[in-house]
Design an enzyme around this catalytic site. Structure first.
Site, PDB file in Angstrom:
ATOM      1  N   ASP A  19      69.625 -29.938 -87.958  1.00 15.85           N
ATOM      2  CA  ASP A  19      69.708 -28.747 -87.150  1.00 15.85           C
ATOM      3  C   ASP A  19      68.202 -28.182 -86.890  1.00 15.85           C
ATOM      4  O   ASP A  19      68.358 -26.797 -86.783  1.00 15.85           O
ATOM      5  CB  ASP A  19      70.717 -27.881 -87.517  1.00 15.85           C
ATOM      6  CG  ASP A  19      71.127 -26.879 -86.387  1.00 15.85           C
ATOM      7  OD1 ASP A  19      70.987 -27.217 -85.145  1.00 15.85           O
ATOM      8  OD2 ASP A  19      71.274 -25.522 -86.579  1.00 15.85           O
ATOM      9  N   GLU A  28      76.336 -26.375 -80.888  1.00 19.07           N
ATOM     10  CA  GLU A  28      77.088 -26.524 -82.013  1.00 19.07           C
ATOM     11  C   GLU A  28      78.507 -26.994 -81.579  1.00 19.07           C
ATOM     12  O   GLU A  28      79.518 -27.273 -82.271  1.00 19.07           O
ATOM     13  CB  GLU A  28      77.366 -25.354 -82.722  1.00 19.07           C
ATOM     14  CG  GLU A  28      76.304 -25.274 -83.757  1.00 19.07           C
ATOM     15  CD  GLU A  28      74.692 -25.294 -83.250  1.00 19.07           C
ATOM     16  OE1 GLU A  28      74.458 -24.429 -82.387  1.00 19.07           O
ATOM     17  OE2 GLU A  28      74.095 -26.224 -83.783  1.00 19.07           O
ATOM     18  N   ASN A  48      69.496 -29.230 -81.118  1.00 25.02           N
ATOM     19  CA  ASN A  48      69.928 -30.263 -82.029  1.00 25.02           C
ATOM     20  C   ASN A  48      70.842 -31.263 -81.390  1.00 25.02           C
ATOM     21  O   ASN A  48      71.590 -31.153 -80.217  1.00 25.02           O
ATOM     22  CB  ASN A  48      70.674 -29.911 -83.282  1.00 25.02           C
ATOM     23  CG  ASN A  48      71.920 -29.231 -82.641  1.00 25.02           C
ATOM     24  OD1 ASN A  48      71.873 -27.965 -82.270  1.00 25.02           O
ATOM     25  ND2 ASN A  48      73.270 -29.732 -82.824  1.00 25.02           N
TER      26      ASN A  48
HETATM   27 CA   LIG Z   1      71.681 -25.906 -83.329  1.00 21.77          CA
END
Ligand SMILES: [Ca+2]
Ligand SMILES: [Ca+2]
Length: 566
Positions: free
Chosen positions: A299, A180, A257
């Site tokens: 995600d 992230e 992701n």
């Molecule tokens: Ca993630």
């Protein structure tokens, strides 16, 4: 004789054979395949009603939050990690604390999804674990003193470490957390006795790999599937536990992701994000990859563990592996080549794809269910909101599934939830969240979110399911006694009949269970252990689901059980 036996360190053979040696648990998956199956049968469908606690140990202090660790058991001792980068060594018979290591964490660590740790690795006389400031530590198993320490990455750039390391051929194999924050995912192999880096393999195209300090080839091809410079801050964090198959000599790592979440910023497949990447343990090169969500826009980290198993199909035995992906599909791949064999949903509602094309292995996207392009909105600041299932917390998240060679079924701790999600413009800034998205997670059903499902990998059929009001976040153990053990956020450790799903036993641990149970044999008796302590990503990111379960209490205990003597 006893002293000599106690002095013995954990060997590669011990780890390779872990699944077949129920007297210990020397690897976080109960063996390199991580099937989380134990042949022990003293506790079984008939006797489990007599399972009682033997002792419990509190992790203490004001530091609670999520406890996601798999305990390790060797030589009469339990080694268990706890929140905030702590590690405890306990007497397995009494629960007496032998030593504690408490890592001094700097201000400014950036764990996305709680201050968790999923467990340690044992090798020789060392206990090895990673910390929230992205360091890897090897402790003397008798004293808890640091033997070696290596920096995995720069925590100020958003890196951290939360998985249990994997031991392969005398190497300790690790990934990184921080998808992230625009980190660049990779897999490292170090000499387990010294910490010396042997090889490193980035899992984003364009980054150079190294073997013994020398260049070892780029991963992929620059700009083949990523535009501009975005591959440099690609995400694809390798933040969950890996598996290893000695038959193919491949390490299977899941990747998270692509960064940022806003997929309009990065047209292309964005290799090797949201994938299983198979790496040759000796060369540190990628043997194959299978991308479950090319050009992810939701995600859907592909970090779920890839579990090797022998798949029986049309009278043949195929070297396969299975994965219950965050995107809601269950995949069976050839573990030698990566080729897709089967894919089917394991949750009730999937909006982003109609299915998986089994010949190409690619998803059949529903284009209108991709979050909209913010550049096409009236003010250029917020793309069209879509209602998407599953939510980014996934059909399955970090909580590991189990496989029983007795029943031929996978036991998957799944969740039913959706989200409103939208995209926003975003630019990379070191150490800052790099999402370009907003979201609200919502329950799909009134009466349950969690669903423990027994899945037949051959038919894709859900043979039975147990529904739980709160989301399941704890992982599964299955045994030769015909039992499936799993914990719930409501605080219970439960046992189910592996064939029918009938609930046979439950014990209230006092806080939510978000960690996987283990079992072993000691002094002729079968023991079970599980960590209790509510937390993890759900209370932090869960939106309306977090509100629904806001009544749950935090904690930090290790519970140990065995049958009461009649
Ligand atoms: Ca993630
Ligand atoms: Ca073992």
């Amino acid at each position: 004789m006893v002293a000599a036996a106690q002095a013995k360190g954990v060997t590669d053979a011990d780890i390779l054979n872990d699944a077949q040696t129920p007297g210990d648990v020397v690897s976080a998956g109960l063996g390199p395949w991580a099937q989380r199956y134990s042949p022990l049968a003293q506790v079984n469908t008939g006797t489990v009603k007599n399972l009682v606690p033997v002792w419990a140990f509190s992790f203490g202090s004001e530091k609670q939050r999520g406890q996601e660790a798999t305990p390790l058991i060797h030589d009469g001792k339990i080694f268990v990690t706890a929140s905030y980068s702590r590690l405890f060594a306990l007497d397995a018979r009494t629960g007496k604390k032998l030593w504690k290591y408490e890592h001094r964490l700097p201000d400014g660590i950036m764990p996305c999804c709680d201050v968790v740790n999923r467990g340690a690795a044992l090798y020789d006389h060392l206990v090895i674990f990673g910390t929230l400031d992205a360091q890897l530590l090897a402790l003397d198993r008798d004293t808890g003193k640091v033997v070696w320490k290596e920096k995995l990455a720069d925590y100020q750039a958003g890196y951290s470490y939360t998985a249990a390391p994997l031991i392969v051929k005398g190497m300790v194999v690790t990934g990184v957390s921080g998808g992230e924050f625009g980190v660049a995912g990779r897999v490292d192999a170090r000499d387990a006795k010294t910490g010396r880096l042997i090889w490193t393999r980035p899992v984003c195209e364009g980054h150079m790999g190294y073997l013994n300090g020398k260049e070892n080839g780029l991963t992929g091809t620059v700009n083949a599937t990523w535009p501009g410079d975005l591959w440099k801050t690609c995400g694809a964090a390798t933040w969950n536990n890996f598996t290893y198959d000695p038959q193919t000599n491949l390490i299977y790592a899941g990747t998270g992701n692509p960064a940022p979440w806003n997929s309009w910023a990065r047209p292309g497949d964005n290799l090797y994000s949201a994938a299983t990447v198979a790496i040759d343990a000796d060369t540190g090169k990628i043997a194959w990859h299978y991308q479950s969500t090319p050009h992810d826009g939701w995600d859907f980290d592909g970090v779920n563990e890839f579990v090797p198993f022998d798949f029986k199909k049309d009278g043949k035995r195929i070297k396969a592996g299975a994965k219950a992906d965050r995107n809601g599909f269950f995949y069976v791949n050839d573990r030698v080549t990566g080729k897709l064999i089967k894919a089917f949903p394991f949750v009730s509602k999937i909006t982003w794809a109609k299915g998986i094309d089994e010949s190409s292995g690619r998803p059949l996207y529903v284009p209108e269910n991709r979050p909209g392009n913010p550049a096409q909105s009236a003010d250029g600041k917020k793309g069209q909101v879509v209602y998407s299932c599953p939510s980014f917390l996934g059909g399955k998240n970090q909580q590991p599934m189990a496989y029983s060679p007795d029943t031929g079924l996978f036991y998957v701790p799944a969740n039913e939830w959706c989200m409103d999600i939208w995209n926003e413009p975003v630019a990379y800034k070191k150490g800052a969240a790099y999402l370009g998205a907003g979201f609200t997670i919502k329950p799909l059903y009134e009466d349950y979110i969690g669903a423990l499902r027994a899945i037949d990998p051959a038919s894709g059929e859900i043979v039975w399911e147990y529904r739980n009001p709160a989301p399941l976040w704890g992982g599964v153990l299955v045994t030769g006694g015909g039992l499936v053990f799993a914990g719930t956020p409501e605080g219970y450790l439960k046992a189910f009949d592996a064939k029918t799903g009938k609930e046979l036993w439950a014990f209230q641990t006092g806080s939510g269970v978000v960690a996987p149970p283990v079992t072993w044999e000691m002094d002729g008796e079968q023991y079970l252990a599980v960590v209790s302590g509510w937390g993890g990503a759900v209370p932090l990111w869960g939106g309306e689901v977090a509100k629904r379960v806001a009544y749950l209490e935090q904690g930090g205990m290790l519970w140990v059980f065995k049958l009461k003597r009649e």
